[in-house]
Design an enzyme around this catalytic site. Structure first.
Site, PDB file in Angstrom:
ATOM      1  CG  ASP A 140      28.896 -60.451  -3.845  1.00 20.35           C
ATOM      2  OD1 ASP A 140      28.050 -60.147  -3.011  1.00 20.35           O
ATOM      3  OD2 ASP A 140      30.020 -59.924  -3.894  1.00 20.35           O
ATOM      4  CD  GLU A 316      31.619 -54.083  -1.829  1.00 18.78           C
ATOM      5  OE1 GLU A 316      32.342 -54.224  -0.855  1.00 18.78           O
ATOM      6  OE2 GLU A 316      30.444 -54.507  -1.872  1.00 18.78           O
TER       7      GLU A 316
HETATM    8  C1  FRU Z   1      30.229 -57.501  -2.264  1.00 22.26           C
HETATM    9  C2  FRU Z   1      31.456 -58.017  -1.556  1.00 22.26           C
HETATM   10  C3  FRU Z   1      32.642 -58.085  -2.490  1.00 22.26           C
HETATM   11  C4  FRU Z   1      33.482 -59.136  -1.861  1.00 22.26           C
HETATM   12  C5  FRU Z   1      32.444 -60.117  -1.373  1.00 22.26           C
HETATM   13  C6  FRU Z   1      32.818 -60.874  -0.118  1.00 22.26           C
HETATM   14  O1  FRU Z   1      29.036 -57.910  -1.683  1.00 22.26           O
HETATM   15  O2  FRU Z   1      31.740 -57.217  -0.437  1.00 22.26           O
HETATM   16  O3  FRU Z   1      33.311 -56.873  -2.680  1.00 22.26           O
HETATM   17  O4  FRU Z   1      34.378 -59.707  -2.771  1.00 22.26           O
HETATM   18  O5  FRU Z   1      31.278 -59.360  -1.111  1.00 22.26           O
HETATM   19  O6  FRU Z   1      31.892 -61.882   0.130  1.00 22.26           O
END
Ligand code: FRU
Length: 603
Positions: A140, A316
């Site tokens: 992300d 998320e």
């Molecule tokens: C989204 C996610 C978030 C988390 C991160 C971990 O892709 O699952 O919710 O904070 O990736 O890398």
């Protein structure tokens, strides 16, 4: 007998490795390998292998534990190398305590210090103009903010391997959203856990009272997983030097959930009318709102969600902001961006959105519960979030997304890095068929990369072949075209390489659908969900306008002004430099400009 053999092996390793690279390799009673040296260069170069040995490693400096990582050290073969920045420890004794390794493994003799690290910029699937980490894994985008002429891009990063582990915040900056310069790792894991996704803001009024110098303080809020409690909490780090170095807040974690274990990805912004900070955070399938005077002490306000939008999946990386409707600043609406782990049109994660109102405490939605609105219909557009603190004179809401998919992100065939970002896109809220619709389109800055324009205007009756579009262009180009006077049932184009691998992009007029078929696009067999034919419903139009950004391993399609977008990654063995436009059951007129896309100067 065994012992003396071990002793001899240790002695020989001591002499062979110790002399070769000034790194002493010893074995402890508990079986750990200890690599010790005095730091006198910038990097320690780690030899890695996939899947490799995946060994737990404690990094100690002058006897004190600094970090704990999982590292896929090379046992037999070296697939690639990654640098560990040791410049802060010059003159100090550094030890890597590698649990369960063997001193016969190749990493023991290959590991070395160096002042330089070249990386593998030319790796086969490295894009030309999309952001990728110089090495390691990326997912992300995080902490997007603008300050003093620079767009900051932080991202979920594994600095020590190309799989999703050791999650930290990597960092890059750009003055123009196109030319990205990589900076040292920003935030490393600590005793509270890995550093998951979150946001950052400029604390213009020093509400946190953490500012120490003349630069405004950057506040980063992010999620940490507490393995013992099996819970996620929110933590804070701050920077007084424009994001170059970060200090963890002494009272971390600053926000624990009242009950739910899943509590992630805080998005923080300043809510002017109430003169306070707002945090939008995802909690299972709900948006929770918290407010704070100082971004440290938070009060729960409200929640929204559960049975809204996609019927399944966890929420998320939420984002909440206001946008003018049809460009009218006197008529604004609030938009909730909601990334969802399930429910993409072809399965897997996807970005959906809601439009409504927000009064500083509560979000209310204009959509009916069962309505689903997606921002992108491809398989590879996830964790979309927007930049904060973009100056009022600019006024744009700019987003970027991770161009991959959790289903197969760890298995894609790039080697020394995995993961790329989409191009940055501008978001607009417009009315279509009496409904507010969110459209996204590449930021205008991308046009700077256009080179060697070509113009094609022709009637397509059966096939029209463009043989060598930009043979020297490394598969990075743009196609910008309109299609009209359509009598055909299928209007399409294939992007092909000399191995006959191709991606097929077509509109099926009777079905009113835009398709992207990557089943024969190149290397597809690394995961069962990768070879896919994805589609989006589109409206019947007299003229279709399509813009396609190709960058070696990705294809972003924008229909209209960004009403229907599809982002998909591909792994052709060679670049797609041949294009075949085709018509089935009729003809159409093609009016197209093409451009080779140049590499931005700094990487
Ligand atoms: C989204 C996610 C978030 C988390 C991160 C971990 O892709 O699952 O919710 O904070 O990736 O890398």
């Amino acid at each position: 007998m065994k012992r003396s053999f071990l002793f001899l092996l240790m002695i020989s390793l001591f002499f062979s490795c110790g002399k070769k690279n000034d790194i002493l390799v010893t074995r402890q009673d508990d079986g750990s390998i200890v690599l010790s040296f005095t730091a006198d260069k910038k990097y320690l170069i780690l030899p890695l292998e996939e899947p490799g040995l995946e060994l737990p490693v404690d990094v100690k400096v002058d006897g004190k534990q600094e970090h704990a990582y999982l590292i896929r050290f090379a046992g037999k073969n070296i697939d690639y190398r990654i640098p560990m920045d040791i410049s802060a420890w010059k003159g100090k004794k550094v030890e890597l305590v590698v649990k369960n390794g063997s001193n016969a493994d190749i990493f023991c003799s290959d590991i070395r210090q160096s002042d330089t690290f070249e990386g593998n910029k030319e790796e086969k699937y490295r894009p030309v103009y999309h952001f990728t980490p110089p090495y390691g894994w990326m997912n992300d985008p995080n902490g997007l903010l603008y300050y003093d002429g620079n767009y900051h891009l932080f991202f979920q990063h594994n600095p020590f391997g190309s799989r999703g582990q050791n999650t930290s915040w990597g960092h890059a900056v750009s003055g123009d959203l196109v030319t990205w310069q990589s900076l040292p790792e920003a935030i490393y894991p600590d005793q509270f856990g890995l550093i998951f996704s979150g946001s950052s803001v400029v604390d213009w009024n020093n509400t946190s009272e953490l500012q120490t110098g003349k630069e405004k303080t950057f506040l980063a809020l992010y999620t940490q997983y507490n393995a013992a409690e099996k819970k996620l909490h929110q933590s804070l780090a701050y920077s007084n030097d424009k994001g170059l170095s970060w200090t963890k807040y002494s009272g971390n974690p600053i926000l624990k959930h009242r009950s739910a274990p899943d509590f992630r990805d805080p998005k923080v912004f300043w809510y002017e009318p109430n003169q306070e900070w707002v945090m939008a955070v995802a909690c299972n399938r709900v948006l929770e709102i918290y407010t704070s005077p100082n971004a440290i002490d938070w009060t729960y306000e409200s929640c929204f969600g559960n049975d809204y939008g996609l019927p399944q999946g966890g929420w998320e990386c939420l984002d909440l902001f206001e946008l003018p409707l049809n460009g009218d600043v006197t008529n604004k609406k609030w938009v909730l961006i909601c990334n969802c782990t399930l429910g993409g049109p072809s399965g897997g994660p996807v970005t959906q959105y809601f439009v409504g109102d927000f009064d500083g405490k509560k979000f209310t939605c204009d959509f009916k519960k069962e309505e689903v609105h997606l921002l992108d219909w491809g398989k590879d557009n996830y964790a979309t979030v927007s930049w904060s603190d973009i100056p009022r004179e600019d006024g744009r809401r700019i987003i970027i997304a991770w161009m991959s998919n959790w289903d197969y992100a760890n298995d894609v065939p790039s080697v020394s890095f995995k993961g790329a970002m989409t191009v940055p896109k501008e978001l607009k809220l417009v009315t279509r068929n009496n409904k507010p619709v969110l459209i996204s389109y590449p930021v205008i800055e991308i046009d700077k990369l256009r080179r060697d324009p070509k113009y094609i205007n022709t009637k397509i009756e059966k096939e029209y072949v463009i043989d060598d579009l930009y043979p020297y262009g490394k598969g990075a180009y743009e196609l910008d075209f309109t299609i009209k006077n359509i009598t055909a049932g299928i209007v399409g184009l294939k992007l092909i390489n000399p191995k006959n691998e191709f991606t097929d992009i077509f509109i099926s007029i009777p079905e009113k659908r835009l398709y992207v078929d990557r089943t024969k696009s190149g290397v597809v067999d690394f995961h069962a969900t990768f070879p896919a034919k994805v589609h989006a419903d589109i409206e019947v139009k007299d003229t279709y306008k399509l813009r396609i950004l190709v960058d070696r391993a990705s294809i972003e399609c924008f229909e209209g002004n960004g009403e229907t977008n599809m982002t998909n990654i591909v792994f052709p063995e060679l670049p797609y430099n041949k294009i075949i436009f085709y018509a089935q059951d009729g003809s159409y007129d093609l009016d197209m400009r093409t451009y080779r896309m140049a590499a931005p100067e700094i990487r």
